[in-house]
Design a protein around this motif. Structure first.
Motif, PDB file in Angstrom:
ATOM      1  N   TYR A  18      45.446  42.774  28.581  1.00 48.42           N
ATOM      2  CA  TYR A  18      46.151  42.271  29.769  1.00 48.42           C
ATOM      3  C   TYR A  18      47.097  43.317  30.340  1.00 48.42           C
ATOM      4  O   TYR A  18      47.161  43.507  31.566  1.00 48.42           O
ATOM      5  CB  TYR A  18      46.916  41.001  29.383  1.00 48.42           C
ATOM      6  N   ALA A  19      47.829  44.012  29.480  1.00 49.28           N
ATOM      7  CA  ALA A  19      48.838  44.962  29.945  1.00 49.28           C
ATOM      8  C   ALA A  19      48.247  46.080  30.792  1.00 49.28           C
ATOM      9  O   ALA A  19      48.923  46.633  31.666  1.00 49.28           O
ATOM     10  CB  ALA A  19      49.573  45.562  28.748  1.00 49.28           C
ATOM     11  N   ASP A  20      46.997  46.436  30.542  1.00 49.18           N
ATOM     12  CA  ASP A  20      46.371  47.525  31.295  1.00 49.18           C
ATOM     13  C   ASP A  20      45.706  47.067  32.592  1.00 49.18           C
ATOM     14  O   ASP A  20      45.356  47.913  33.429  1.00 49.18           O
ATOM     15  CB  ASP A  20      45.317  48.227  30.431  1.00 49.18           C
ATOM     16  N   CYS A  21      45.509  45.790  32.742  1.00 49.22           N
ATOM     17  CA  CYS A  21      44.795  45.279  33.921  1.00 49.22           C
ATOM     18  C   CYS A  21      45.779  45.020  35.058  1.00 49.22           C
ATOM     19  O   CYS A  21      46.031  43.881  35.455  1.00 49.22           O
ATOM     20  CB  CYS A  21      44.022  44.011  33.574  1.00 49.22           C
ATOM     21  N   THR A  22      46.334  46.101  35.580  1.00 45.56           N
ATOM     22  CA  THR A  22      47.272  46.010  36.687  1.00 45.56           C
ATOM     23  C   THR A  22      46.676  46.703  37.914  1.00 45.56           C
ATOM     24  O   THR A  22      45.726  47.474  37.805  1.00 45.56           O
ATOM     25  CB  THR A  22      48.609  46.681  36.339  1.00 45.56           C
ATOM     26  N   VAL A  23      47.274  46.432  39.055  1.00 41.14           N
ATOM     27  CA  VAL A  23      46.765  47.007  40.300  1.00 41.14           C
ATOM     28  C   VAL A  23      46.842  48.527  40.297  1.00 41.14           C
ATOM     29  O   VAL A  23      45.938  49.213  40.786  1.00 41.14           O
ATOM     30  CB  VAL A  23      47.545  46.439  41.509  1.00 41.14           C
ATOM     31  N   ASN A  24      47.886  49.084  39.718  1.00 40.29           N
ATOM     32  CA  ASN A  24      48.110  50.525  39.834  1.00 40.29           C
ATOM     33  C   ASN A  24      47.553  51.343  38.671  1.00 40.29           C
ATOM     34  O   ASN A  24      47.518  52.575  38.758  1.00 40.29           O
ATOM     35  CB  ASN A  24      49.607  50.804  39.995  1.00 40.29           C
TER      36      ASN A  24
END
Length: 364
Positions: free
Chosen positions: A333-339
């Protein structure tokens, strides 16, 4: 010269003596009206979601729906997700629909950009990732003989890339070069449809090109963020978890996708936990929800623009080769960001793509 039949908003248009794309040497029929609800493996749509080319007619792809028991095999009913608290479903006061000129463009061309949603001005973005069925249609109609592999045991067992069970799951294990070829083919097909329908010749000032491509990183971020302040909400959604229930009839289906779910797990989850992330990422709790494949492209809540699975499910190729965005079912989850930026060197079982479309008028 060929004779073509197009279907647009319930009206059949007959166009004689119009030159079509040389690569498509047969008659092609199109349908603009989409099926009620979302198509599934047991209720396949009548035509290509990304092309509007009708199935099972001369010039269309041969497509068959899966003949399984509905509750066991239908991917749309595996989960119930309640997303009212995920986001306020607005673009935080900056909706481009407030600009009259943009609104006029959107209304004029939206129906002719199949499978896409309007982002701003002349930019559209695919509502979902390109699916196994979209890719199969492309291969049948373009003659592209590119082969690709099923990269893990779950995918191999179910023949992920060709099975009707996962028609509407993201295509994976496709190379960057193959994705670019797909975009070029789709550009030709959609451009020809619109101009033939309206009688615009290639040298006409009104001749319109619907140019599909992989998104630039900036375009991808714009579509994924959908107006959200990503410094405050890096995952776009305002809630980390949403209420989720698992269909009691979905156990065997999820097991085929690599889940280690048991009926006991399901019962305890529905009774006590009943919450999950708002996109398909790797779970550290309730790990039996982790699959060995991506999932149905219309599962999980859409973002403010009406786009599904920009985060999670599969990492998505961008126009810059080797750079992907969004994260996948294999990423935390922590890596699945917009940026966040993901890098790749070759096709992978968690790497797919979607297209953006820009409108161009080469004779103006």
């Amino acid at each position: 010269m060929q004779q073509f039949f197009f279907r647009s908003v319930g009206i059949v248009h007959k166009i004689k003596n119009v030159c079509f794309i040389p690569a498509l040497i047969f008659c092609v029929s199109f349908v603009l009206n989409k099926p009620q609800g979302r198509p599934t493996s047991t209720a396949v749509g009548t035509g290509g979601e990304k092309t509007n080319i009708k199935y099972n007619v001369e010039g269309g792809a041969a497509v068959y729906q899966f003949k399984g028991r509905y509750k066991d095999y239908d991917e749309s009913g595996a989960f119930k997700r309640y997303s009212k608290d995920v986001t306020d479903w607005t673009v935080h006061g900056i909706s481009p629909l407030m600009i009259p000129e943009d609104r006029e463009l959107a209304y004029k061309y939206y129906s002719y950009v199949p499978g896409a949603v309007w982002v701003e001005k002349l930019l559209f973005c695919d509502e979902t990732e390109v699916t196994n069925l979209d890719w199969d249609e492309y291969r049948q109609l373009s003659g592209d003989t590119t082969t690709y592999r099923n990269a893990n045991p779950a995918m191999e067992a179910m023949k992920y890339n060709i099975s009707e069970q996962v028609y509407y799951f993201p295509v994976v294990n496709v190379s960057y070069e193959a994705a670019v070829r797909y975009c070029k083919w789709r550009t030709e097909v959609v451009t020809a449809y619109y101009n033939n329908l309206n009688g615009y010749m290639k040298k006409s000032p009104e001749y319109t090109v619907f140019e599909f491509s992989l998104p630039t990183k900036e375009e991808w971020i714009k579509c994924a963020a959908s107006g959200t302040d990503t410094s405050k909400y890096p995952h776009v959604y305002t809630a980390k978890k949403i209420e989720t229930k698992v269909n009691k009839d979905a156990v065997h289906f999820l097991q085929r996708l690599g889940s280690r779910i048991t009926e006991t797990d399901l019962k305890l989850f529905n009774e006590n936990v009943h919450s999950d992330y708002p996109f398909n990422c790797k779970r550290e709790e309730n790990t039996w929800l982790n699959l060995e494949t991506p999932f149905y492209v219309w599962d999980y809540p859409m973002n403010n623009l009406g786009i599904y699975n920009m985060l999670g499910n599969v990492s998505e190729m961008t126009l810059e080769k080797g750079i992907a965005k969004g994260g996948s079912y294999r990423d935390p989850y922590a890596d699945c960001t917009v940026n966040h930026v993901f890098k790749y060197t070759s096709p992978a079982d968690n790497l797919g793509f979607r297209c953006v479309c820009k409108l161009k008028w080469p004779n103006k």
